[in-house]
Design an enzyme around this catalytic site. Sequence first.
Site, PDB file in Angstrom:
ATOM      1  N   HIS B  53       0.853  -1.189   0.000  1.00  0.00           N
ATOM      2  CA  HIS B  53       0.000   0.000   0.000  1.00  0.00           C
ATOM      3  C   HIS B  53       0.889   1.239   0.000  1.00  0.00           C
ATOM      4  O   HIS B  53       2.036   1.197   0.457  1.00  0.00           O
ATOM      5  CB  HIS B  53      -0.885   0.009   1.247  1.00  0.00           C
ATOM      6  CG  HIS B  53      -2.022  -0.965   1.195  1.00  0.00           C
ATOM      7  ND1 HIS B  53      -2.945  -1.112   2.209  1.00  0.00           N
ATOM      8  CD2 HIS B  53      -2.384  -1.845   0.234  1.00  0.00           C
ATOM      9  CE1 HIS B  53      -3.820  -2.044   1.878  1.00  0.00           C
ATOM     10  NE2 HIS B  53      -3.506  -2.513   0.686  1.00  0.00           N
ATOM     11  N   GLU B  55       0.942   3.887   1.850  1.00  0.00           N
ATOM     12  CA  GLU B  55       1.472   4.293   3.164  1.00  0.00           C
ATOM     13  C   GLU B  55       2.633   3.402   3.589  1.00  0.00           C
ATOM     14  O   GLU B  55       3.648   3.862   4.112  1.00  0.00           O
ATOM     15  CB  GLU B  55       0.401   4.166   4.257  1.00  0.00           C
ATOM     16  CG  GLU B  55      -0.889   4.893   4.010  1.00  0.00           C
ATOM     17  CD  GLU B  55      -1.935   4.006   3.351  1.00  0.00           C
ATOM     18  OE1 GLU B  55      -1.641   3.417   2.288  1.00  0.00           O
ATOM     19  OE2 GLU B  55      -3.047   3.918   3.891  1.00  0.00           O
ATOM     20  N   CYS B  83      -5.803   1.533   6.060  1.00  0.00           N
ATOM     21  CA  CYS B  83      -6.401   0.258   6.467  1.00  0.00           C
ATOM     22  C   CYS B  83      -5.776  -0.170   7.799  1.00  0.00           C
ATOM     23  O   CYS B  83      -4.824   0.446   8.271  1.00  0.00           O
ATOM     24  CB  CYS B  83      -6.159  -0.787   5.380  1.00  0.00           C
ATOM     25  SG  CYS B  83      -4.488  -1.481   5.386  1.00  0.00           S
ATOM     26  N   CYS B  86      -1.944  -0.644   7.596  1.00  0.00           N
ATOM     27  CA  CYS B  86      -1.178   0.602   7.483  1.00  0.00           C
ATOM     28  C   CYS B  86      -1.270   1.413   8.772  1.00  0.00           C
ATOM     29  O   CYS B  86      -0.292   2.045   9.187  1.00  0.00           O
ATOM     30  CB  CYS B  86      -1.655   1.410   6.290  1.00  0.00           C
ATOM     31  SG  CYS B  86      -1.191   0.627   4.720  1.00  0.00           S
TER      32      CYS B  86
END
Lengths: 153, 153
Positions: B53, B55, B83, B86
Site C-alpha cells: 500500500h 502508506e 487500512c 497501514c
Amino acid sequence: MSQFTDFMPDALAEARAAAARGEVPVGAVVVKDGAVIARAGNRTREMNDPTAHAEMLAIRAACAALGSERLTGCALWVTLEPCPACAGAIAAARVERLYYAAPDPKSGGVAQGPRVFDHSQAHHRPEVYTGLHEGEAAALLREFFAGKRQAPR
Amino acid sequence: MSQFTDFMPDALAEARAAAARGEVPVGAVVVKDGAVIARAGNRTREMNDPTAHAEMLAIRAACAALGSERLTGCALWVTLEPCPACAGAIAAARVERLYYAAPDPKSGGVAQGPRVFDHSQAHHRPEVYTGLHEGEAAALLREFFAGKRQAPR
C-alpha cells in the site's frame, strides 16, 4: 481421520535465529500443500523497518514465491500473536489458517484491542488456532528481554 | 501565527500515477522539516504484494532514507484513510501527524472498525487530521472503479 503436521518448530527456529541477530525473537513460516514456502524472523533493527515483522516478511516472501498477492490455501504459523499491522496483512493476503503460539496482551491485534478480524473492514477472516508450543515461544521472549535488561547499555 | 503547508497535492499526484499503472489510486508522502522525504503510490499488483500500500511503501522508504525504524517528527499525508495494516505500521513507526483526505468506511482502520489507534496495543497515537482534498481523492477512486467495471475482462 486427518493428518496434522505441526510447523510451529519451524517458526520457533526462525524466532531463535532472530534472537541470535539481536532482534525480538518472533518467527513465522508460510505453508502450502504441506510444505514451507517462506520463512522469516523479525528484522526490524537490521532493516531499519518497523514493518519488518516475521509475519510481514514471510507473507511478502510467500507472495513473491507464488507470484500472487493472495495466499489462498496457505497457512501462516507464527510464534506470537500478530500485531494489528500483521493481522491486517494476513487478512489482505487471504491467509486461510493462522496458527500462533503465545498471546500478546501488550501488542496483539487478533484476540485483544483492535481485534482486526472481528470487523467488516477486514475482508477476510482466517481460521485461528492458538496455544501450540505457547510456553516455548513465551520463554524465548522472556529470556530475550531479561538479557536486554542485564546487558550494558 | 503558524505556517501550514498542504502536502496533499503531492499525495494526490502519487495516487494519479498509481491509477495510470492500473493500481488502486492511493498515494502517500512522508514529510520531515517541511520537505518530502519519501513518496509512493499503491503497487500491490505490480509487486504481487498485498502489503504494498502507498502508506506502507512510503513509511519503509522514509525509514530507509533516515536510517531509522522510527519516523519521529514526521508527518504522513495519504489520500485515503489507512487500512488496519497501514494504521498499525503508522503506530509502529511513531509517525507524529497523519493527514488523510477521504474516509474509507469499507476498509479503513482509523475512524472505523478496529480503530487501531484507540487501543493500548498501538504504542503510539499520531495526531489525525482528515478531510483536506477529500472530494478530489474520492473522485479519483470512484473514476478508477467505474472504469474497471466498464473495461473488458
